[in-house]
Design an enzyme around this catalytic site. Structure first.
Site, PDB file in Angstrom:
ATOM      1  N   SER A 191     -46.884  -7.102  27.206  1.00  0.00           N
ATOM      2  CA  SER A 191     -46.908  -5.844  27.955  1.00  0.00           C
ATOM      3  C   SER A 191     -46.328  -4.705  27.136  1.00  0.00           C
ATOM      4  CB  SER A 191     -46.138  -5.997  29.267  1.00  0.00           C
ATOM      5  OG  SER A 191     -44.785  -6.319  29.012  1.00  0.00           O
ATOM      6  N   ASN A 192     -46.611  -3.505  27.579  1.00  0.00           N
ATOM      7  CA  ASN A 192     -46.138  -2.307  26.888  1.00  0.00           C
ATOM      8  C   ASN A 192     -44.628  -2.165  26.994  1.00  0.00           C
ATOM      9  OD1 ASN A 192     -45.607   0.887  26.879  1.00  0.00           O
ATOM     10  ND2 ASN A 192     -47.475   0.469  25.746  1.00  0.00           N
ATOM     11  N   SER A 193     -44.047  -1.515  26.009  1.00  0.00           N
ATOM     12  CA  SER A 193     -42.591  -1.338  25.985  1.00  0.00           C
ATOM     13  C   SER A 193     -42.077  -0.552  27.187  1.00  0.00           C
ATOM     14  CB  SER A 193     -42.164  -0.635  24.693  1.00  0.00           C
ATOM     15  OG  SER A 193     -42.745   0.665  24.614  1.00  0.00           O
TER      16      SER A 193
END
Length: 501
Positions: A191-193
């Site tokens: 997943s994105n930061s």
């Protein structure tokens, strides 16, 4: 500045933008500046006297542009698109010119009502479940946030507050601080930061669950993690799934995650910041599977819908859960129509109080492009990515790392990670195209994302020529260095033999 001079300044600025965008292929996509280059060319204080706008535009050309990375260039192939269009640019100008803050209906009724309209338009265009429309009978609806980061944070905070309320009802013996100390959330290690950051801001750990070789998060992995955490006395709150992961544009299994979340009463949010554009295409209908079972989702219009940053659409199945979590009323914010209609006060749906009139640029973009133009744009990015994928597959020196997904291709030169790193370094030094690398299971790879306002097949050819010629040069240098090493070794061995005789 009077209106006549403003008109002249405005016309010159539009010409500046047109010249910049029409000639963007002639510029290196990456700047050739060192840190402090721009700072050292600018005054240390505000000018005491007003300067003529022509001087400002001159400095924009000579100081600012050389220090920019050109995101609208078709040779910008890093990250994901941050698209724009003529309609959106003009819309942004009109937003600034009109200058309203729409945090409540009475502050500018058209600001709120236009947002209701365009969010329902977009929900229908993307073929989302009907309960996400304001026009539906239920409590759902859509809102424009600034970014996916904001949308994810809103979902995480709302889910947290709902979990606290629910847990205090079922476990009155626990104090609120005890409840909050037990909360836990989940997402994928792909997943994105911004999802992990949302956990930090919400003071709630987000456990990043491992994915398999296909980089997809599935329900069985989530179920096992929740089972272990509940046994340890923790309280599961939310799972943030992703459709279009940052690394490879992988799609989490929403249906199996929804099975787990519905059974265990865990909020399910879907971050579709990039892949949400595919919802509009029948050939990508599989991406929509399971969306009728999620509590909230977000999609960045500035990635695929040709609306410039910042503009992220967020939909909620039950907006009351967010309103109840965020509602802070003051007497100066009240108005006589409050609570008398289904029209929302969007200040309750977001982190800040003030709201930009983002719906205006969305409305203008949708009207000037039409649904047909928007779908064509998404399909063009897919076709260009397929063109690039064919280049990769037809060159035996490269290998694919993941299947081509929408406008993204993940690939690498065969060999160890050093090959990938050195190839990217050469490309970055030449500044003709811009890519970034990613890593999974110890393997580094390159991400080629189709970006820019008007990418064409010739731009893909240009990028591939740059990549394969630089690999050719890199391999030639390595071959030459290896030959020299062997020659030195043979020379040393000969000298050793001679001295031994």
């Amino acid at each position: 500045m009077d209106f006549d001079e403003f008109r002249e300044f405005g016309h010159a600025s539009i010409e500046f933008i047109i010249n910049y965008l029409s000639g963007i292929r002639e510029r290196d996509v990456l700047p050739s500046v060192a840190p402090y280059t721009v700072i050292n060319q600018l005054p240390k204080e505000i000018p005491e006297k007003p300067e003529h706008w022509r001087e400002v535009l001159k400095d924009l050309e000579s100081i600012i542009l050389p220090g920019l990375t050109h995101w609208q260039s078709p040779y910008f192939n890093a990250f994901f698109p941050s698209s724009s269009s003529a309609g959106s640019i003009v819309g942004e100008l009109l937003i600034a010119g009109i200058g309203v803050l729409g945090f409540s209906w009475i502050c500018s009724p058209a600001c709120t009502e236009l947002e209701v309209v365009v969010m329902d338009w977009l929900a229908k265009f993307l073929k989302l479940p009907e309960h996400f429309q304001h026009a539906s009978d239920g409590p759902g609806g859509g809102v424009i946030q600034g970014s996916a980061s904001e949308a994810v944070l809103v979902a995480v905070l709302a889910a947290r507050e709902q979990a606290v309320i629910s847990c205090k009802e079922t476990h009155p013996e626990l104090s609120e601080s005890e409840v909050r100390g037990k909360l836990i959330a989940y997402s994928s290690d792909q997943s994105n930061s911004c999802i992990e950051k949302a956990g930090v801001l919400a003071a709630m750990p987000i456990k990043l669950l491992p994915t398999g070789d296909d980089l997809i998060l599935r329900g069985d992995t989530l179920a096992k993690a929740i089972e272990d955490d509940v046994a340890a006395g923790l309280i599961p709150v939310i799972c943030v799934a992703t459709l279009g992961t940052t690394g490879t544009c992988a799609y989490d299994d929403i249906d199996s995650l929804a099975d787990v979340c519905q059974t265990l009463k865990v909020w399910l949010h879907v971050d579709a910041a990039y892949a949400g554009g595919g919802f509009a295409l029948e050939e990508c209908a599989e991406l929509r599977r399971g969306l009728d079972r999620v509590d909230s989702l977000n999609f960045n219009l500035h990635k695929f819908m040709l609306v410039n940053f910042d503009c992220s659409a967020m939909w909620l199945k039950d907006a009351n859960k967010v309103v109840d979590s965020f509602n802070v009323d003051r007497i100066y914010l009240k108005h006589k129509h409050e609570g008398q209609s289904q029209i929302p006060d969007f200040r309750h749906w977001q982190i800040p109080l003030g709201r930009r009139f983002r719906a205006l640029k969305v409305w203008i973009t949708f009207r000037t492009l039409g649904a047909e133009g928007l779908r064509s744009h998404v399909r063009k990015h897919i076709a260009l990515a397929q063109q690039f994928e064919e280049f990769v597959k037809n060159d035996s020196r490269f290998e694919m790392v993941a299947p081509q997904a929408l406008g993204l291709v993940c690939f690498r030169p065969r060999g160890d990670n050093e090959h990938t790193a050195q190839l990217l370094q050469r490309l970055m030094e030449r500044k003709k195209i811009y890519m970034v690398k990613a890593e999974h299971a110890g393997r580094q790879f390159l991400r080629f994302a189709v970006c820019g306002m008007d990418a064409k097949p010739s731009d893909i050819e240009f990028a591939w020529t740059e990549i394969e010629t630089q690999l050719t040069a890199l391999l030639a240098e390595k071959s030459l260095a290896a030959r020299k090493t062997r020659q030195c070794f043979r020379s040393d061995a000969s000298l050793s033999d001679a001295s031994g005789q």
